[in-house]
Design an enzyme around this catalytic site. Structure first.
Site, PDB file in Angstrom:
ATOM      1  CE1 TYR A 153      -3.605   2.720   0.555  1.00  0.00           C
ATOM      2  CE2 TYR A 153      -2.074   3.544   2.336  1.00  0.00           C
ATOM      3  CZ  TYR A 153      -3.133   3.548   1.290  1.00  0.00           C
ATOM      4  OH  TYR A 153      -4.013   4.737   1.537  1.00  0.00           O
ATOM      5  CD  GLU A 154       4.828   1.869   4.283  1.00  0.00           C
ATOM      6  OE1 GLU A 154       5.277   2.765   4.560  1.00  0.00           O
ATOM      7  OE2 GLU A 154       5.043   0.844   4.511  1.00  0.00           O
TER       8      GLU A 154
END
Length: 539
Positions: free
Chosen positions: A468-469
């Site tokens: 996600y990052e």
């Protein structure tokens, strides 16, 4: 009878049989001795029939007598055959202790053995009244200003063993030196004037002097004009075939050197002398003088220019005493000039551009870092960002590899970038508080950073918790263009097909840096490339 005696007798016989008649030795090759009344003078005996003076020291030993004769008196010749109170016979020389004005006249010496006489050349003694310290008759000397000169005391050959006693007087009054020769290291205007050299001699307890006066003059040094070929040097001239043309070769030189210089044309190692029907010949030599300079001109005449005259060198040659210079003229057909120099210049320009480009591309990182350090630029002062870079570690499922990668991300990277180069990093595992890792929190941290450092180290990223990052950061970098990515390939990625398309795009860009075993040193290319991709910061 000794060998020396036989040799002398043979030489005397060969000189001629002169029977005691003084008139048989003509008065030629005479020498003059100048002196002042009251001074000492010495006349040397030189035989007039010998090409070189005889060694007369042993003549009396072998029965030869030396006599001196003078025609100074009106009553006839006076013979000096031995010592007198004032005039002495000193070996083969006649000495005056001192001279009087009435001693002036012509003197000759005679070598005789009773049968043959050998007479000397005439020696003229000129005794003048003593009117003061400086002579009326002086020996001239000159030198350029700023140069050195050694002044000798003239005509003292008979006193070579006593020259160290010579006293030198400036303007005949000031004592400036004692010794053989007086040296002036650097002649100036004030150095000019009269110099008297005085040689003191003793005779019967009485001192007599032998003096000479020298007049030193100084002049400005004028650099001699060196001969120089003015035209041609290396010339190319476009002409039409069949036309007529005259070319001039010109050289300049000093006026005195013009008589010793030669200027001529040469073609194919042949002199171009006119024979009446030549297609090309050289004209007469002209010399134009102006002040102290001379211009020498020699014309080359083309009656009709032929093709065999083209693209060949016509040489103009200047030859002087110590120089030789050659100039060339090459004839080209009009409208068909030689394009080789232009082409060569273009090739050289292209080659230089390629070399400069290759050098810049290869060493661009070093040039940029040097420029940043020189101007002390700091990009962190230009915005309100809190961090210089957000560090994103893409972890592997391999626990051992993950441990090495985490050590690199959490320890080595901040140790170099933060402690050595002054950057401030935002590391998720270190700086984000537990329980605060919501999507909005991650996005807010990424927005506070100027760069996004992605540490890529293995293939297994499909179920990675940091995905996600990654996607958030890539969206900011590639879509919104709010942050610039830096991709560190910690371990080689063998298969990139499973990576997101955006990450594959970064892998193919210049913002990718590979970690190597030699990258531990902070001066390695790895860290220089990282600094190049990071914001400029004054260390």
């Amino acid at each position: 009878m000794s060998v020396k005696y036989l040799t002398l007798m043979t030489f005397i016989c060969c000189l001629g049989r002169i029977q005691g008649d003084l008139a048989k030795c003509r008065f030629f090759g005479s020498t003059t001795v100048l002196t002042r009344e009251g001074e000492h003078a010495r006349l040397r005996c030189k035989l007039c029939n010998a090409s070189t003076p005889l060694a007369l020291s042993d003549l009396q030993t072998h029965g030869f007598n030396i006599s001196w004769f003078s025609n100074a008196s009106k009553v006839g010749h006076v013979q000096f055959s031995g010592n007198r109170s004032r005039i002495t016979l000193e070996g083969t020389s006649l000495g005056f202790w001192p001279t009087f004005v009435n001693d002036s006249g012509n003197y000759v010496c005679s070598v005789s053995n009773g049968t043959y006489n050998i007479m000397s050349a005439v020696t003229t003694l000129n005794v003048k009244k003593n009117k003061g310290l400086c002579h009326d008759d002086v020996y001239p000397f000159s030198q350029h200003i700023g140069r050195s000169i050694m002044l000798p005391c003239p005509k003292l050959e008979d006193y070579s063993d006593k020259k160290e006693n010579i006293i030198w007087l400036k303007d005949c009054t000031e004592n400036v030196y004692t010794g053989d020769m007086y040296t002036i290291q650097k002649v100036q205007e004030e150095s000019t004037g009269l110099y008297m050299c005085v040689l003191p001699l003793q005779n019967d307890g009485v001192q007599y002097n032998v003096t000479r006066t020298l007049n030193l003059t100084a002049k400005e040094y004028v650099e001699p004009f060196e001969p120089k070929l003015i035209y041609p040097i290396d010339e190319q001239i476009e002409l039409e075939l069949g036309g007529k043309k005259e070319l001039e070769c010109k050289a300049v030189m000093g006026k005195e050197a013009a008589d010793f210089c030669l200027l001529y044309w040469n073609f194919n190692h042949n002199y171009l002398i006119s024979s009446g029907d030549d297609e090309v010949y050289e004209g007469h030599n002209r010399i134009i003088t102006e002040d102290n300079r001379a211009s020498m001109i020699r014309t080359l005449v083309f009656v009709r220019i032929k093709r065999e005259h083209l693209n060949k060198a016509f040489k103009c040659v200047l030859i002087c005493h110590d120089t030789q210079q050659i100039g060339n003229i090459i004839l080209l057909e009009k409208g068909k000039g030689d394009t080789a120099p232009v082409v060569l210049l273009l090739i050289m320009a292209v080659a230089v551009c390629i070399i400069v480009t290759v050098v810049y591309v290869k060493f661009k990182v070093y040039f940029v870092l040097c420029f940043r350090d020189f101007i002390s630029r700091d990009e962190s002062l230009e915005d309100s960002k809190e961090y210089d870079a957000y560090v994103l570690l893409l972890k592997s499922n391999d626990a051992l590899l993950s441990a090495n990668e985490e050590t690199f991300a959490l320890e080595l990277l901040p140790a170099i970038l933060e402690e050595k180069f002054g950057y401030r990093l935002c590391i998720f595992e270190r700086d984000v508080l537990p329980g605060g890792a919501s999507a909005n929190d991650m996005l807010s941290y990424i927005n506070k950073c100027r760069r996004l450092i992605i540490i890529l180290c293995a293939e297994c990223l499909a179920e990675n918790s940091s995905m996600y990052e990654l996607m958030t950061g890539l969206h900011q970098a590639l879509v919104n263009r709010l942050i610039k990515p830096i991709l560190i390939e910690y371990n080689p990625v063998r298969d990139v097909t499973f990576l997101p398309q955006s990450l594959q795009l970064i892998l193919r860009s210049n913002r990718r840096v590979k970690w190597k075993s030699t990258s531990l040193s902070q001066n390695s290319y790895f860290w220089k490339k990282i600094r190049y991709l990071m914001p400029a910061k004054h260390i």
